[in-house]
Motif scaffolding. Structure first.
Motif, PDB file in Angstrom:
ATOM      1  N   ASN A 336       0.813  -1.221   0.000  1.00  0.00           N
ATOM      2  CA  ASN A 336       0.000   0.000   0.000  1.00  0.00           C
ATOM      3  C   ASN A 336       0.844   1.267   0.000  1.00  0.00           C
ATOM      4  N   LYS A 337       1.965   1.247   0.737  1.00  0.00           N
ATOM      5  CA  LYS A 337       2.816   2.435   0.761  1.00  0.00           C
ATOM      6  C   LYS A 337       3.417   2.703  -0.604  1.00  0.00           C
ATOM      7  N   GLY A 338       3.827   1.642  -1.288  1.00  0.00           N
ATOM      8  CA  GLY A 338       4.395   1.800  -2.619  1.00  0.00           C
ATOM      9  C   GLY A 338       3.380   2.271  -3.640  1.00  0.00           C
ATOM     10  N   ALA A 339       2.104   2.038  -3.355  1.00  0.00           N
ATOM     11  CA  ALA A 339       1.039   2.443  -4.271  1.00  0.00           C
ATOM     12  C   ALA A 339       0.356   3.731  -3.816  1.00  0.00           C
ATOM     13  N   HIS A 340       0.986   4.448  -2.882  1.00  0.00           N
ATOM     14  CA  HIS A 340       0.337   5.615  -2.270  1.00  0.00           C
ATOM     15  C   HIS A 340      -0.080   6.653  -3.304  1.00  0.00           C
ATOM     16  N   THR A 341       0.804   6.957  -4.238  1.00  0.00           N
ATOM     17  CA  THR A 341       0.495   7.967  -5.255  1.00  0.00           C
ATOM     18  C   THR A 341      -0.698   7.544  -6.095  1.00  0.00           C
ATOM     19  N   GLU A 342      -0.696   6.273  -6.513  1.00  0.00           N
ATOM     20  CA  GLU A 342      -1.787   5.794  -7.364  1.00  0.00           C
ATOM     21  C   GLU A 342      -3.111   5.711  -6.604  1.00  0.00           C
ATOM     22  N   ILE A 343      -3.050   5.356  -5.321  1.00  0.00           N
ATOM     23  CA  ILE A 343      -4.282   5.321  -4.519  1.00  0.00           C
ATOM     24  C   ILE A 343      -4.894   6.713  -4.462  1.00  0.00           C
ATOM     25  N   GLN A 344      -4.057   7.722  -4.261  1.00  0.00           N
ATOM     26  CA  GLN A 344      -4.581   9.084  -4.242  1.00  0.00           C
ATOM     27  C   GLN A 344      -5.103   9.502  -5.613  1.00  0.00           C
ATOM     28  N   ALA A 345      -4.403   9.082  -6.657  1.00  0.00           N
ATOM     29  CA  ALA A 345      -4.816   9.454  -8.013  1.00  0.00           C
ATOM     30  C   ALA A 345      -6.194   8.900  -8.355  1.00  0.00           C
ATOM     31  N   ILE A 346      -6.446   7.627  -8.008  1.00  0.00           N
ATOM     32  CA  ILE A 346      -7.760   7.065  -8.336  1.00  0.00           C
ATOM     33  C   ILE A 346      -8.844   7.706  -7.484  1.00  0.00           C
ATOM     34  N   LYS A 347      -8.494   8.065  -6.247  1.00  0.00           N
ATOM     35  CA  LYS A 347      -9.500   8.709  -5.388  1.00  0.00           C
ATOM     36  C   LYS A 347      -9.892  10.071  -5.936  1.00  0.00           C
ATOM     37  N   ILE A 348      -8.989  10.721  -6.635  1.00  0.00           N
ATOM     38  CA  ILE A 348      -9.305  11.999  -7.280  1.00  0.00           C
ATOM     39  C   ILE A 348     -10.089  11.772  -8.571  1.00  0.00           C
ATOM     40  N   ALA A 349      -9.599  10.860  -9.399  1.00  0.00           N
ATOM     41  CA  ALA A 349     -10.102  10.737 -10.771  1.00  0.00           C
ATOM     42  C   ALA A 349     -11.398   9.957 -10.893  1.00  0.00           C
ATOM     43  N   VAL A 350     -11.527   8.850 -10.168  1.00  0.00           N
ATOM     44  CA  VAL A 350     -12.635   7.926 -10.445  1.00  0.00           C
ATOM     45  C   VAL A 350     -13.991   8.478  -9.993  1.00  0.00           C
ATOM     46  N   PRO A 351     -14.143   9.027  -8.785  1.00  0.00           N
ATOM     47  CA  PRO A 351     -15.452   9.603  -8.448  1.00  0.00           C
ATOM     48  C   PRO A 351     -15.878  10.718  -9.403  1.00  0.00           C
ATOM     49  N   LEU A 352     -14.911  11.552  -9.824  1.00  0.00           N
ATOM     50  CA  LEU A 352     -15.241  12.609 -10.792  1.00  0.00           C
ATOM     51  C   LEU A 352     -15.704  12.014 -12.113  1.00  0.00           C
TER      52      LEU A 352
END
Length: 409
Positions: A336-352
């Protein structure tokens, strides 16, 4: 990165698609009828019979606890679970709970599986895994900006062999359900005025049984007018000098912030997986409506603006799916730590993305799109709400930008 689904994923997806077609979609109008019949009675927040029937069928089909890896769950990786969670998002009111894969229980079960003691797991995790009880997660507070978790004011104080919890929470999803027998509560266990304690080590999480004296479920909160009955709702909960055994502490004092981060990583990607399924269903409804309706002398499907909306929706969904799959793959391979950037990116992009696709589908449906005759209004509310839940867009953008800037400093 190879995103081809393996044999087990394909087999489970085929089984789940059949379950949705034969059982879940036909049950949606039944759910509406049972919810309407329970309104204003003491059964308003109880589970409708149709939900229990679906859960029984899902267990018989081996579609149970798919979200949880390891010994407690189905043993799927994030990459394997992603397309299955997407399918459940096509009917978010029924499918996730039918498979025992609904929030907030999923996150709470993950916390108990990773951080709970053997006694805590026997008392609370096992009945949650079995679907006999439900749970609530109490973190957000009405009096502070809870997007910064270090603001949390609820007090957790040691008193001999007990902890005393005092504070007020809201948006405690699931707490209206009378079967939510256990609350995971986050609060400050350290002296907030002690400068020697790191601000991220002041918080703890503790298990509070619903029936503990001093726990009061104050009210159900509404999201854009929906109270989400009977799906557990989003409650305001008061904790007034609530006493629980010291053994109810999760992991240890000062570990609350770390547990929250561990819990929210999988929770965020699960939401994004389901959002893709919600967008797919909205696009399907949009295409059907466009083919059926005639305006200004020709079908809506032949109107250029509608075709543009449909094309944009397909591109947006495919982009979002690839980003979510990459995130799932990283969580499996580097953690999860290694994927931190991508986790934040999907949280921004996917709901929108989902909000926009559903919004366009509403436009194509006209007045019907905002009525109860189609699921689009509820899908839009779910997508819009998830731009706040598990951290608002602005917080994720701030953190993501900080990481990008640091790479080039």
């Amino acid at each position: 990165m190879d995103f081809a689904y393996d044999d087990r994923t394909r087999e489970l997806a085929a089984r789940l698609e059949q379950f949705l077609a034969e059982h879940v979609y036909p049950a949606e109008p039944v759910l509406e009828e049972q919810v309407a019949a329970a309104r204003g009675t003491d059964r308003e927040w109880s589970r409708p019979p149709v939900v229990e029937q679906l859960k029984s069928t899902a267990r018989e089909l081996g579609l149970w606890n798919l979200f949880l890896p390891g010994e407690h769950g189905a043993g799927l990786t994030n990459t394997q679970y992603a397309p299955l969670a997407e399918l459940t998002g096509r009917s978010p009111w029924l499918a996730p709970e039918a498979l025992n894969c609904a929030a907030p229980d999923t996150g709470n079960m993950e916390v108990l599986a990773e951080f709970g003691t053997r006694e805590q797991q026997e008392q609370w995790l096992e009945p949650l895994l079995d679907g006999r009880i439900r749970s609530a997660f109490c973190m957000t507070e009405p009096g502070v900006a809870s997007s910064d978790a270090t603001n949390i004011e609820t007090a957790i104080r040691r008193d001999g062999d007990e902890y005393v919890i005092t504070g007020r929470k809201w948006w405690s999803t699931g707490a209206m359900d009378p079967r939510a027998e256990i609350f995971i509560v986050m609060g400050q266990s350290a002296d907030p005025d002690d400068p020697s304690i790191d601000r991220h080590r002041r918080q703890s999480m503790i298990l509070v049984p619903r029936e503990t004296p001093g726990v009061r479920v104050v009210r159900a909160l509404r999201t854009f007018g929906y109270d989400d009955a009977p799906h557990g709702g989003h409650a305001e909960v008061e904790f007034d000098e609530v006493r629980v055994p010291a053994s109810n502490m999760l992991k240890g004092e000062g570990e609350g912030f770390a547990i929250a981060q561990a819990r929210l990583g999988p929770g965020r990607i699960h939401h994004c997986m389901r959002l893709i399924g919600m967008a797919e269903r909205a696009l399907e409804l949009m295409c059907r409506r466009a083919n059926e309706r005639v305006a200004f002398g020709r079908p809506l499907a032949r109107q250029g603006v509608v075709r543009e909306q449909i094309a944009n929706a397909r591109v947006a969904i495919e982009q979002a799916r690839l980003l979510v799959l990459k995130t799932a793959w990283l969580m499996d391979t580097v953690g999860n730590k290694g994927a931190h950037t991508e986790i934040q990116a999907i949280k921004i992009a996917v709901p929108l993305m989902a909000q926009r696709v559903v919004d366009d589908a509403i436009q194509v449906h006209g007045g019907a799109g905002v009525s109860q005759d189609f699921p689009l209004a509820q899908l839009w509310v779910a997508a819009r709400t998830l731009r706040l839940a598990d951290g608002p867009d602005e917080v994720h953008r701030m953190s993501l930008a900080r990481r990008e800037l640091a790479r080039h400093r």
